[in-house]
Structure formats: structure tokens, C-alpha cells
Write an enzyme that holds these catalytic residues in place. Structure first.
Site, PDB file in Angstrom:
ATOM      1  CD  GLU A   1      38.542  31.283  37.375  1.00  0.00           C
ATOM      2  OE1 GLU A   1      38.472  30.167  37.905  1.00  0.00           O
ATOM      3  OE2 GLU A   1      38.026  32.305  37.850  1.00  0.00           O
TER       4      GLU A   1
ATOM      5  CG  ASN B   1      41.220  31.505  44.346  1.00  0.00           C
ATOM      6  OD1 ASN B   1      41.680  32.614  44.083  1.00  0.00           O
ATOM      7  ND2 ASN B   1      39.940  31.202  44.161  1.00  0.00           N
ATOM      8  CD  GLU B   2      37.914  34.564  45.751  1.00  0.00           C
ATOM      9  OE1 GLU B   2      36.951  33.790  45.732  1.00  0.00           O
ATOM     10  OE2 GLU B   2      37.898  35.679  45.186  1.00  0.00           O
TER      11      GLU B   2
HETATM   12  O1  AHR Z   1      36.883  35.645  38.698  1.00  0.00           O
HETATM   13  C1  AHR Z   1      35.816  34.817  38.998  1.00  0.00           C
HETATM   14  C2  AHR Z   1      35.923  34.163  40.373  1.00  0.00           C
HETATM   15  O2  AHR Z   1      35.835  35.124  41.374  1.00  0.00           O
HETATM   16  C3  AHR Z   1      37.219  33.463  40.669  1.00  0.00           C
HETATM   17  O3  AHR Z   1      37.247  32.173  40.166  1.00  0.00           O
HETATM   18  C4  AHR Z   1      37.277  33.450  42.153  1.00  0.00           C
HETATM   19  O4  AHR Z   1      38.586  33.457  42.664  1.00  0.00           O
HETATM   20  C5  AHR Z   1      36.503  34.688  42.527  1.00  0.00           C
HETATM   21  O5  AHR Z   1      35.588  34.418  43.530  1.00  0.00           O
END
Ligand code: AHR
Length: 635
Positions: A35, A342-343
Site C-alpha cells: 500500500e 480491509n480490517e
Molecule cells: O500495515 C500498516 C497498516 O496496518 C495497514 O494499512 C492496516 O491494514 C493495518 O492496520
């Protein structure tokens, strides 16, 4: 402090049992996750060298640009730019210089592609040069002709001679002439890219990544997928086409993204590594807590995800497949995995189940073969589980940012996982020896030490032994620009500045293991192994896993020695005949050892030939080490 309780003089026996079938190793076990964080793309992998290339980094000023030459001046103009996506431009009198991302990547005998969108109040030319930051050395220069009264794109080549030093001490200077006013709309400079991709990636970083032989690339995040606000989510449709039509957006990690690394570039990056994409789709949850509930409003985003899949996999007769062809990639990409969000355990509104179901049903209806990944339901790094009950996700994404001790303790957690449940995708994980790596990151890191690497490798032995359950795993974060101000996270796999790059001990531990994965596990057990203790808790001192390649007969035995002393290991092999020669690759050193720009290979693997092997043999592994013993067997 770790108190080591070594069993005096005991010999550890490592037994490999080929008479039992083992389990199939997931062919997608190890991949990469990425990312925009730590200047992973802009100022990192993405080959653009000009920082703030379209003057959008600030509303009133032009950071990373300065006036150059006597009486020269620059001023940001927020309107009047080259198009609606690039509304701002830089008014220049005399000349302007760009400082790059902590310098420029200057290399000998190298061609750089320069493009400049410009206009002026009098026709003329621009003298472009790559120079040292103080201007005392000019490495190369060229003239761009044809600046007129309307916006035009001028292109040229800057070529360094073989005597130019490799350095980060560089800046790009554009002398626009003292007799006129010039406006710059977008300025771009690329050196060579991996596989010569236009708008491509830095070759040294790509090589480090490709060398890991990753089976997949999970993108575009991570938090970068979700965005801090709704408008700053990863809006893939705005990342396509010529770079001057991509508006870019604010990344959640404190700086703007140019979106030069757009959807197509992610896909080509995966393709260039021989990996398959694992696509994260925006699923209605934003980091500020905003949620688009399941229902009519969300259906637009579900359609957006279906369009995205069509862009990736569709033929030329489909709307979005045709767009991909137009963008320069006629061949569809493979796509077998889509992750919904995500999460989403952070979505305290509890809306994820409904949102997941809406995405799941739509994706399965149109693309029944795609495996749909849920971001909740597994265990996460805060120990929480939020199972989806209305549908059975194909995989659950678990994330672990854990201390080295906890990570080693987790080496056995998958032994007990439900074999009938969804498969596990460990979509982000890392052992760390600093607390809260997202806080005060500039003061910690930037890359893990050998202590982390040992814990990483120990955890990997557990994933490997259980790769009937763990279908995929990828470490995070992957990349970090090591310059002051370059990072937002303290523990990252690969570090770099504008010129050089290095793999951390964790990189090498993973590379050693990722390069050597067979197609079946070999049942392996340890007896008589010493333990380690900390704060009254005890863990094994040695961790192991073994896999074999059933076609070639190669066997890979992974041994992590988390103890300071060398360990003599008695190997006992049952159910197969072992060839007398093999090899061992090992990584060892002291726990605090790190690699760096200055010492990129302080901790790096070494390989030795091994002879005298049989069904029963001894071998010593160094203290604090990760070893992969390669054998050959006939069953
Ligand atoms: O890897 C860093 C961050 O950690 C990511 O963006 C997120 O998915 C996680 O909380």
C-alpha cells in the site's frame, strides 16, 4: 530479559517421517502485501523522480520546488493548470529546480525521460539539467523547444556519461528564460524501469521483490484502500490513463499520492514478478468511521467492484476490458481472489456482515470461481474475532503485528485450527521489537533486526506445517524510504533511499523460506530440544517445518534456532532414502543486527554444501539462526 533455560548437553532430535503423507502445501502460500505508506510508491518503487510533479502537494505553496537563477521567482497558481485533473500550475520567471524525493537517482551512463507540460507569454525553450543539489556540478543537460502560448507537452532525454557518479546528490533544473514568464503544468522524469515498462518501477526494488518469488501481490491496502475520508479512498477509476489525467488523492499516511501507481500499474507489477493479483475492493468503510450501509447506496460500490474485476479479467468486447486494452494491456490478467474491504473489525457500527454479503453474492453470481475473502472472522492482532455467519467466506484475513515473543508463541496456533472452516489468509503480519510501530516511527526502525527475523521465521514454520489451513500469507509493510520524514511505520521489510536499497534480516529469512517451498509437507517432530523462558513463560528454543517437492525429490527442512548457542541436531529420516549430498543455507548474527544503506548485507544468507547425509546424521546450526537444509530423497 530472556532467561535461557538450556538443557545441558542434550541433543535435539529432528525426525522426518516420509511414511506419512503430510498435507498439500498451498501453491499460493507466500506472497507480498503493498500500500502507499512510507513513500512506498511516490518516492519509492514507482519510478517518478520529480516530487510534487503537478503542484498539488500544497494549496498555497509549491513544496519541493524553488526558484533558480538571479532574479528568478516561482509562484503557485491554484487555477489555470493543464486540465481539470491538474488545476494548479507553477508560474516561473528565470528558472525552477525540483529537489526530488530526498534527492535524485543519478547514475552513470543512464538515459532519463523528461516530460514537461509548459506554456509561456513568449515562445521559447527550456534548458533542462540534472545537477548536484547546490548546482556546482551539472551531470547532463538538454533543451526542450516549442514552448508556446498554450499548454503543450515537451519531451526530451537527459543522458549521463559513464563518468558521472552514482549519487542521490541531485536536482532537476528547468531554466525557462529571464525574458518571459513560463507556467509549468506537470513535470516528470523517469530513469530506466523494470522490464522497460512505461510509467514503471525502479529496477533495484523490483529485483529484490521478484527474488522472493512471491506467488501473489495483495493491493491496494491496507488503510490506503479505505482512505481517511470517503473522497480519499482508493478510487480505482481515477487511477487509469495518462498520468496528467489522474487527479491523485490524499493518502491516509500523511501525504498525497499521485496515483501514478494506479490499478494497471499494480497489475503489471504483479505480472512482472510472476505473481497473481489479490484485489482488495473498497467495501463502504472509511477510516474516519463513516460507513455506507448495505442496501441501495452500497450497490453502486458493489458495481464498482464488479467493473474493477471486469477491467482486470474482461475481454476486449466488455466495457472495462476494452478500457484496459486502450490503456495498453490487451491480455486479461488472472484474478482468483477478491478481498472485501480491509480490517472491518474496526467498523464498530457492526455493518460489515451486511456489506460483505452484498459483495459476496454479487461477485459469486458473476464470477463464481473467484474466492471471496472476508476481513473479519479470523483472529486479528487485537485478539478479536467477528465471524460472518450469513455466508461462508472462502478465506478469512487475519493480521498480526506482534512482539517477537508473541510471534514465536504463535508458531503453533494453526495446529489447532478448524480444518472444516474457511481457509486463512494472513494478509498482514510482522514480528516487531518496538511497541506500536505506527507511533513516532521516525524515531524507530526503519527495518527489522535479526531478532525479528527469527520470530518471523518461527511463525512461518507454523504456517508452512499447516498450509492445508493457511492458504496465503504476506508480511507488511513491505517498503520504506529510510530518509527522515520518509516513514510512518517503524518495522518494514525493505529499505531504500533515492539510489540504493537493501533487504532487512526479515527479508532474507523470508526469501530463504519462500524460495524453498515444496508441494507437500513432511511430518516433522522435535524431541529433546532446549526451551527459552521470559517472564515466567516458556517457549521452544527451536522451531521447524519441512516440505518436499514430490516431482524432484527435493526436501526443505527449515530450522529456526532462537537460542544464542549453536545447536547440534540429530536428524532421523523414516520412510525414504536420503542422498548423501545436499546443502544448507543459513542466516545468523546477533539479535540487534540490522542491514542498512551503508551495510546492506551485514545479515545475509550463506550457503554451504553438505555431505555424508543418510537416514541418520548430525548437523550443527549456529546460534540465533534460520537455516534451510536441502536434501534429496527417494521413497
Ligand atoms: O500495515 C500498516 C497498516 O496496518 C495497514 O494499512 C492496516 O491494514 C493495518 O492496520
Amino acid at each position: 530479559m530472556i532467561l535461557l533455560a538450556l538443557l545441558a548437553q542434550s541433543v535435539t532430535t529432528l525426525s522426518l517421517d516420509f511414511s506419512k503423507p503430510g498435507v498439500a502445501v498451498s501453491p499460493t502460500l507466500y506472497g507480498l502485501m503493498t500500500e502507499e505508506i512510507n513513500h512506498s510508491y511516490d518516492g519509492g518503487l514507482y519510478g517518478e523522480q520529480v516530487r510534487n510533479r503537478s503542484f498539488k502537494d500544497h494549496r498555497e505553496q509549491a513544496p519541493h520546488w524553488r526558484a533558480v537563477g538571479e532574479g528568478a521567482s516561482i509562484a503557485l497558481e491554484p487555477t489555470g493548470g493543464i486540465n481539470a485533473a491538474m488545476p494548479a500550475c507553477l508560474k516561473v520567471k528565470g528558472g525552477a529546480a525540483n529537489e526530488g524525493y530526498w534527492g535524485f537517482r543519478i547514475q552513470p551512463g543512464t538515459r532519463y525521460k523528461l516530460s514537461v507540460w509548459a506554456k509561456a507569454d513568449r515562445a521559447g525553450s527550456i534548458e533542462a539539467s540534472l545537477e548536484s543539489a547546490d548546482g556546482s556540478k551539472v551531470y547532463t543537460k538538454t533543451t526542450l523547444t516549442g514552448v508556446g502560448s498554450g499548454w503543450s507537452k515537451l519531451e526530451g532525454t537527459l543522458e549521463t556519461s559513464r563518468s558521472v557518479p552514482a549519487t542521490t546528490d541531485g536536482r532537476l533544473v528547468l531554466k525557462t528564460g529571464a525574458d518571459r514568464t513560463t507556467w509549468l503544468g506537470m513535470v516528470s522524469l523517469f530513469g530506466p524501469t523494470f522490464n522497460n515498462r512505461p510509467n514503471g518501477n525502479r529496477p533495484d526494488l523490483m529485483q529484490l521483490l521478484a527474488d522472493m518469488k512471491p506467488k501473489f501481490l495483495r493491493f491496494p491496502g491496507g488503510n490506503y484502500l479505505e482512505g481517511s475520508t470517503f473522497k480519499d479512498r482508493f478510487n480505482w477509476k481515477k487511477t487509469l490513463g495518462p498520468i496528467e489525467t489522474r487527479p491523485g488523492h490524499q493518502a491516509p499516511w500523511g501525504y498525497r499520492s499521485t496515483d501514478g501507481m494506479g490499478l494497471l500499474e499494480f497489475l503489471e507489477w504483479a505480472e512482472d514478478m510472476g505473481s497473481e493479483p489479490v484485489l482488495g475492493v473498497f467495501a463502504g468503510y472509511v477510516l474516519n468511521g463513516d460507513v455506507i450501509e448495505a442496501g441501495t447506496e452500497l450497490s453502486g460500490f458493489v458495481q464498482d467492484a464488479l467493473d474493477q474485476v471486469e477491467y482486470i479479467t474482461g475481454g476486449p468486447k466488455t466495457k472495462w476490458g476494452a478500457q484496459r486494452v486502450k490503456d495498453g494491456h490487451p491480455k486479461p490478467f488472472p484474478l482468483r481472489y477478491v478481498e472485501v474491504g480491509n480490517e472491518d473489525a474496526f467498523d464498530v457500527s457492526g455493518s460489515y456482515e451486511g456489506r460483505f454479503v452484498q459483495f459476496y453474492d454479487a461477485i459469486k453470481k458473476k464470477y463464481p470461481k473467484i474466492k471471496v475473502i472476508s476481513t473479519t472472522g479470523g483472529k486479528d492482532w487485537l485478539g478479536r474475532r467477528f465471524p460472518i455467519t450469513a455466508r461462508k467466506p472462502d478465506l478469512l484475513d487475519e493480521h498480526y503485528y506482534s512482539s517477537t515473543w508473541e510471534m514465536m508463541a504463535m508458531a503453533t496456533q494453526y495446529d489447532a485450527y478448524d480444518r472444516k472452516g474457511p481457509k486463512i489468509f494472513v494478509g498482514e503480519w510482522a514480528a516487531q521489537d518496538v511497541p506500536e510501530p505506527w507511533k513516532d516511527a521516525a524515531k524507530k526502525g526503519p527495518t527489522p533486526n535479526l531478532k525479528c527475523a527469527l520470530a518471523d521465521a518461527a511463525f512461518m514454520t507454523g504456517m508452512e506445517r499447516n498450509s492445508d489451513v493457511v492458504e496465503m500469507a504476506c508480511y507488511a509493510p513491505l517498503l520504506v524510504n529510510v530518509n527522515p520524514g520518509g516513514r510512518q511505520w517503524a518495522v518494514n521489510l525493505i529499505g531504500y533511499d533515492a539510489l540504493s536499497s537493501f533487504g532487512s534480516p526479515s527479508y532474507y529469512a523470508q526469501k530463504m523460506m519462500m524460495e524453498r517451498v515444496g508441494d507437500r509437507t513432511v511430518p516433522v517432530s522435535l524431541s529433546g530440544a532446549p526451551t527459552q523462558s521470559e517472564g515466567g513463560r516458556t517457549l521452544p528454543g527451536i522451531f521447524t517445518s519441512a516440505t518436499r517437492d514430490t516431482k524432484s525429490g527435493k526436501v526443505y527442512v527449515k530450522i529456526v534456532n532462537a537460542l544464542p548457542t549453536a545447536q547440534e541436531i540429530q536428524f532421523e529420516v523414516k520412510g525414504a532414502k536420503v542422498a548423501s549430498s545436499g546443502s544448507i543455507t543459513f542466516l545468523s548474527g546477533q539479535l540487534p543486527d540490522v542491514n542498512s544503506i551503508e551495510e546492506p548485507f551485514k545479515v545475509a544468507p550463506k550457503q554451504e554444501a553438505v555431505t555424508g547425509l543418510s537416514g541418520s546424521f548430525r548437523r550443527t546450526v549456529p546460534g540465533y539462526s534460520v537455516s534451510v537444509l536441502e536434501l534429496r530423497v527417494n521413497e
